[in-house]
Design an enzyme around this catalytic site. Structure first.
Site, PDB file in Angstrom:
ATOM      1  CG  ASP A  74      31.438 -68.311 -13.794  1.00  0.00           C
ATOM      2  OD1 ASP A  74      31.731 -68.824 -14.594  1.00  0.00           O
ATOM      3  OD2 ASP A  74      30.851 -68.620 -12.658  1.00  0.00           O
ATOM      4  CD  GLU A 246      27.038 -72.693 -12.138  1.00  0.00           C
ATOM      5  OE1 GLU A 246      28.196 -73.019 -11.511  1.00  0.00           O
ATOM      6  OE2 GLU A 246      26.948 -72.899 -13.408  1.00  0.00           O
TER       7      GLU A 246
END
Length: 522
Positions: A74, A246
């Protein structure tokens, strides 16, 4: 971690069912406890080591950010300060698989050329350093000093709690707040804080994802240290009852509206979900609506809406402190096969940075994304593509941008290929106004994971008129496709033996031009 392998992909629906049943731990954030599963002591941030790599290995992207070595996922903590863009990201300083989660760090003055910096944050007694965000506290609300860079992140060790660290030297070093965690939590489904200043309510606002519990929690604070719960957002999604939510991001965008009944400004909530993206595995959806400083209220429309219709644009979030300009970057991978992609000594790349805008299409707000204009800095002059022969040579060695204008009076097929007879094919259905890409075994290496070969990935073009113009950004291991105005994007990894440097177009009338993109590493 467990992986779901399939011998063939006969129907997308069947594969989606198998994915939901069989890949619940493909994202290792769900069930990994660093203090139990890998009980090494926290290490100090280290200087990056470029020695293993000239960034010229097979499959190494030449115009996308990659670390010199080791695992990356990420993007997080992205912030702009004093002419420098900071890109932090989930990073394993110790290996090329997921684990030992830390914040890697790279900087740029143009969002194109990147310098890898020392690892910014490594795990501590509260656990791994999961995703989060960074803001510039220009008014010293937290008391760390005017213009301090304040990072908020998830501390993960079974429970997922929110912690804070700050930098007073422009992101070179960080000090952890002695009062961590600033938001306590006793389970593993609250993470990825994205923070922004909301002027109208005079407070910092944090969006937190609820993981497998689904939804987004909103918190407010006047000092970045003490937080109070504001509201909860959740929207049931037809056909997707069990998704892991998320990396939320709530941003305001002015709407380029042609209709007087649409508000001139909307709030857009980005949420990444896994599994259950637009095709298989990971994907990023968005909601449009309004935010009043406490509650996000989504417009009444059919969801999910997708930011990108490919397999490989996940957990994208925007840079903070950039004013009205909203620039996003995503992780160019998919949890379905992320640990298996054939890359060494690094694993994973970021997408090209993209500017987000909001326009009206079919009477509703449509989130658009285009590659940032700074790409021009590494681009040669446009050259026409000669279609006198069936297949045109694009003369590319590093990367290139291809622009193709197609009439929509009949169907067309675009084929990117190389001298090894590897090909990536794109079909345009003129009547349905859809684009379908084919990442099959013919595209290059696919055998590393049974789910990587995808016979068809379909996206709406979201265009009016009698033609469509497509922009394709082709690198050593990726193809990013956009309509010229950004009304559709599709991002996919590919692993051919060499870059696709040949073009064939059949069907409707067409014209094309190409410009070479210089490597950002040479």
């Amino acid at each position: 971690m467990r992986k779901a392998y399939f011998s063939s992909l006969v129907m997308v629906a069947a594969l989606l069912v198998a994915t939901i049943i069989g890949c619940s731990s493909d994202d290792p954030k769900q069930d990994y406890n660093p203090l139990i599963d890998d009980p090494k002591q926290p290490e100090q941030p280290a200087e990056p080591d470029d020695s293993p790599s000239g960034r010229s290995e097979q499959y190494r992207p030449q115009v996308h950010f990659t670390p010199a070595k080791n695992w990356m996922n990420d993007p997080n903590g992205m912030v702009y300060l004093d002419g420098t863009y900071h890109l932090f990201y989930q990073y394993n300083p110790q290996g090329n698989q997921w684990g030992n989660m830390s914040w890697g760090h790279a900087t740029s003055t143009d969002l194109i050329h990147w310098t890898e910096q020392a690892v910014a944050l490594t795990r501590d007694e509260l656990g791994d350093i999961f995703s989060g965000s960074a803001v510039i506290d220009k008014d010293n609300t937290a008391g760390f000093g005017a213009n301090a860079m304040v990072a908020l992140y998830t501390s993960a060790s079974g429970a997922q709690q929110q912690s804070l660290a700050y930098s007073t030297d422009g992101g070179k070093t960080f000090t952890r707040y002695a009062g961590n965690p600033v938001i306590k939590n006793d389970d593993d489904n609250l993470r990825d804080p994205k923070v922004f200043w909301h002027e109208q309510s005079g407070q910092w606002v944090m969006a937190l994802a609820k993981g497998w519990k689904m939804g987004v929690e909103f918190y407010g604070s006047t000092d970045l240290k003490s937080w109070r719960h504001l509201s909860t957002f959740f929207m049931p999604l037809a056909g997707r009852p069990n998704l892991q939510w998320e990396c939320p991001d709530l941003i305001p965008l002015n709407l380029n509206s042609q209709s007087s009944n649409l508000n001139s400004q909307k709030w857009v909530l980005l949420v990444s979900v896994n599994p259950g993206g637009p095709i298989l595995g990971s994907g990023t959806m968005y909601f449009t609506g309004q935010f009043d400083g406490t509650t996000f209220t989504a417009d009444d429309r059919d969801y999910p809406l997708w930011l990108d219709y490919g397999m490989d644009n996940y957990v994208g979030v925007t840079w903070s402190n950039t004013g009205n300009r909203k620039v996003m970057i995503g992780w160019m991978n998919n949890w379905q096969y992320a640990g298996d992609v054939p890359c060494s000594p690094w694993r994973s790349a970021m997408t090209l940075p993209r500017e987000l805008t909001l326009t009206e299409y079919d009477g509703k707000p449509l989130l658009c994304s285009t590659v940032i204009s700074e790409i021009d800095q590494i681009a040669d002059a446009w050259q026409p593509v000669n279609f006198n022969s069936q297949t045109s040579n694009l003369n590319s060695t590093d990367a290139y941008q291809l622009r193709i204008k197609l009439s929509l009076d009949k169907n067309s097929t675009i084929t990117l290929s190389n001298t090894n007879d590897e090909r990536f094919t794109i079909d345009i259905n003129a009547a349905a106004r859809t684009l379908t890409a084919h990442r099959t075994a013919q595209s290059g290496k696919t055998s590393f994971n049974g789910t990587f070969s995808i016979p068809s990935m379909q996206a709406p073009l979201n265009v009016t008129g009698n033609s469509v113009t497509l922009d394709l950004f082709v690198d050593q291991s990726s193809v990013e496709i956009f309509t010229q105005e950004g009304t559709m994007s599709m991002t996919n990894l590919v692993f051919p033996q060499s870059i696709y440097n040949q073009l064939t177009v059949t069907g409707a009338d067409h014209e094309a031009q190409v410009r070479q993109l210089k490597s950002i590493w040479k």
